[in-house]
Structures are given as structure tokens and as C-alpha cells.
Design an enzyme around this catalytic site. Structure first.
Site, PDB file in Angstrom:
ATOM      1  N   SER A   1       0.865  -1.360   0.001  1.00  0.00           N
ATOM      2  CA  SER A   1       0.038  -0.088  -0.091  1.00  0.00           C
ATOM      3  C   SER A   1       1.032   1.213  -0.179  1.00  0.00           C
ATOM      4  O   SER A   1       2.021   1.332  -0.752  1.00  0.00           O
ATOM      5  CB  SER A   1      -0.829  -0.004   1.223  1.00  0.00           C
ATOM      6  N   PHE A   2       0.517   2.240   1.010  1.00  0.00           N
ATOM      7  CA  PHE A   2       1.582   3.521   0.892  1.00  0.00           C
ATOM      8  C   PHE A   2       2.995   2.891   1.114  1.00  0.00           C
ATOM      9  O   PHE A   2       3.631   3.700   1.025  1.00  0.00           O
ATOM     10  CB  PHE A   2       1.072   4.526   1.711  1.00  0.00           C
TER      11      PHE A   2
END
Length: 400
Positions: free
Chosen positions: A230-231
Site C-alpha cells: 500500500s503506501f
């Protein structure tokens, strides 16, 4: 994913609840019955329904524990951990809702009890960080002696070590690797209990993680890999840039300078766009009200992003994204690197850009809807993700 509830935000959060089901972190029947008690769009009913399910499953775990059935206790504590986490997911935002803190504490309690019964060694660790510490868990393969090749897991915006256990630790320990799960600033306990907000220079977060890891007797200091999802697909590459102690990196999905992807999508006048990020936030705010009109966008940006970054306005968030850059650090990534992207995942739109900028040994992997791995972080088929990515990791980390 099948339609679980008629509300876009709750559907997204329910899919997150189901993600660890194939590994024992949830059960479809428990998820379905919980959602049947939720009023679509009603955050209070979401919290109440999931808290009730979590408490019930935790009671089952306690009963098995006191009556001498450790496997049943372990399995129920694992699911209760997930359900406590899901209960507070819709409550994100500042000021922090007391219910969120209470549910987070219950999640930590259940995860600790799960760890005590886990089928492999798990130890809570505190990582010295500036004038405080970051929470982590060291997960080791069962019935074998170290030191082990070790995977450092880097989370994204809204997860925690408890969820990363299923995505990172489980496949690692199955393959004879150790896994060090860490909540950094803006994540998990560091955010909820310590008030540490996100920062762009993740190299200053991972450095103390490596400082600790290389001292642990269970860790093979020459075979430390880092995987961000994800991030974390931004944080992990930024974090290992200039770091000689990393033997391999996985970015899932690979990301680039945040403002490069975010800025062109904003419905703002061109004269403001060309000045970004050097724009007073107040000049941007009048054009950003649409974020509050859609429940998913509101949760992602108004609730989550402002809280995670410690900001007060969406204009300030847009300006803040200008600080999150990898373009001036990519050349400092020297370890073999796998950049992943998935069909249907906008977060990976710049993965190829990161890959092309790398000057180290590198690989590019695209996951597709046809093989069931489309969408953000391949959560519908992590087994296929693990097969492709961990096979690459094992080859890179193999001793000559």
C-alpha cells in the site's frame, strides 16, 4: 469481491475484514452475520456490530484457553484481533474517538494472546526511535535455528502490525524466514497511542529499525529484505535509499512522487496547479469540497489522511504531498528491487516510473484480474502474490 453490504465505504472495509480469512484471521460466516447487524452508512452501528462479534469470539478464545485447548484459543484470538481492528476502522479521524482507542487496546490484547499460542515463536519488540520507541513483533520459523534471512515489513496508511502479520509474517515464516513487523509514525500504535504522525523521510524511520535488527541473534544481518505494501510502496523504497544493510526490496505497489500523480487530478485552476506545492492551503480549500461528498473519499482523505499527517485542511494535505518524493532518492537504492503493480489499482499507476528510474538489479511484476490478483495489494489472492514475490526473494537471498 462479492457484494457484502450496500454501502461503498462499508463494502471496502468489509473486504479488509475478509482478507486474512484464508489464513485463519477471519471467517466468512462471522463476517456475514456481523454485516447483517450493520445499518449501511451508520458508523455507530458498524462499531457496535463488529465490537459485539469481536467480544463473542474473544470469549470463545478465553474459554478454550482456560480449559486447556491452545489451538482453539489461538484460532479464536486471531479472529477476535481482526474484528476488533475492523470495528474501529470507520472511526478514523481527529480528534481521536475514545471508542477507537478502546478497540485498539482490545486488538492489541487479543494479538498478544494469539502470539502466546502461535505455532511459531513471536516476540514483541520496542525499537528505539528518537526520544521514544516504535512497536514491533519478531516472528520466527518454527523448529529451526537461526540466524534467519529476515523480512522487515513496512505498512501503509491505515494498517498495523496486527494486519501485516497475515500479509507478511505468515508467508515469510512458512519459507524459513524471520519477519520483523513494525508500526512507524502515522501507523498503528505509533499513531493511535503515541500521536506520531507520518513523515516523508522514511530513511530516518527504517535506520533505527535496521540498527536494532542487526543486533538480534535471530537475524542474519547479511540477508535483510524490506517489503512495503500500500503506501509502504513509497515508504519502503524511500526508507532503503542510501541504506547499505538491505539485501533486497519489494515495493507493492511501486510509487513515485505523490504530487506528480495527485496534482493533475485535482479540479483546481491551472494557475494554482502550476504553482504547486508552493500555494497557501487556503487558496486550495474552496476547490476540494468534493472530497467530503463521497463516503469513500471522505474516509480516505478527510478522516484518514488529515489524521495520519496531523493536518487540519485538505489544502494543507495537497501541499504536504509535495514533500513525499522518491525521484531524488531512487538512484540511492542499490539493493536488488522488485517493483509490483496490479491491474485495477490506481496506487500503482507510477510503478513503471519507479522501476525505470532504478539503477540497481531490478524486476517488474504485474498482477492481473485474470489470475485473481487484480486490485489494491492483491488481497483477493495473496497466495499467488506470495508465490511470485517470495520465490524472487528466496532466489535473491540465497547464500552462494
Amino acid at each position: 469481491m462479492p457484494q457484502l453490504i450496500d454501502h461503498p465505504l462499508f463494502q471496502m472495509l468489509a473486504e479488509r475484514a475478509l482478507f486474512p480469512a484464508t489464513r485463519g484471521g477471519a471467517e466468512l460466516g462471522e463476517v456475514e452475520r456481523t454485516l447483517a447487524r450493520v445499518v449501511p452508512g451508520d458508523t455507530g452501528s458498524w462499531y457496535d456490530a463488529w465490537s459485539s462479534t469481536a467480544a463473542t469470539v474473544e470469549e470463545w478464545a478465553d474459554h478454550s484457553a482456560v480449559t486447556g485447548h491452545p489451538v482453539s484459543a489461538r484460532e479464536a484470538y486471531a479472529r477476535a484481533t481482526t474484528y476488533h481492528r475492523v470495528s474501529y476502522s470507520a472511526l478514523f479521524g481527529a480528534p481521536v474517538d475514545p471508542r477507537l482507542v478502546e478497540a485498539f487496546d482490545r486488538q492489541e490484547r487479543c494479538f498478544g494472546r494469539f502470539a502466546a499460542y502461535a505455532p511459531h515463536p513471536m516476540t514483541a519488540v520496542e525499537i528505539p526511535y528518537e526520544d521514544t520507541s516504535l512497536p514491533g513483533w519478531l516472528c520466527l520459523p518454527a523448529d529451526s535455528a537461526g540466524p534467519f534471512p529476515t523480512l522487515v515489513a513496512v505498512d501503509g496508511y491505515d494498517g498495523s502490525v496486527h494486519e501485516m502479520y497475515w500479509s507478511h509474517a505468515v508467508p515469510a515464516v512458512r519459507r524459513g524466514m524471520a519477519c520483523l513487523l513494525v508500526d512507524g509514525p502515522g501507523q498503528g500504535r505509533a499513531l493511535v497511542k503515541q500521536g506520531l504522525v507520518m513523515r516523508p523521510d522514511w530513511e530516518n524511520v527504517l535506520r533505527p529499525v535496521f540498527d536494532l535488527a542487526v543486533t538480534l541473534p535471530e537475524v542474519d544481518a547479511d540477508r535483510i529484505a524490506v517489503m512495503g505494501w500500500s503506501f509502504g510502496g513509497y515508504l519502503a523504497p524511500r526508507g532503503v535509499s542510501g541504506e547499505p544493510r538491505v539485501a533486497a526490496l519489494v515495493a507493492d505497489p511501486g510509487q513515485w512522487d505523490l504530487l506528480d500523480g495527485f496534482g493533475p487530478q485535482l479540479p483546481i485552476p491551472d494557475e494554482l496547479r502550476v504553482r504547486l506545492p508552493d500555494v497557501p492551503p487556503g487558496e486550495l480549500d474552496p476547490y476540494l469540497s468534493f472530497f467530503a461528498e463521497d463516503p469513500v473519499l471522505r474516509w480516505k482523505f478527510v478522516q484518514r489522511a488529515l489524521w495520519v499527517h496531523g493536518l487540519r485542511s485538505l489544502g494543507a494535505y495537497v501541499v504536504e504531498t509535495g514533500r513525499y518524493r522518491i525521484s531524488d532518492r531512487a538512484a540511492a537504492i542499490t539493493c536488488p528491487t522488485l517493483v509490483a503493480t496490479a491491474e485495477g489499482d490506481p496506487a500503482g499507476a507510477a510503478a513503471r516510473q519507479l522501476y525505470e528510474a532504478l539503477e540497481c538489479p531490478k524486476a517488474f511484476v504485474r498482477f492481473t484480474a485474470e489470475e485473481g490478483t487484480g486490485g489494491h495489494c492483491e488481497t483477493a489472492n495473496r497466495a499467488r502474490f506470495d508465490q511470485r514475490v517470495f520465490d524472487w526473494l528466496e532466489d535473491v537471498l540465497k547464500r552462494s
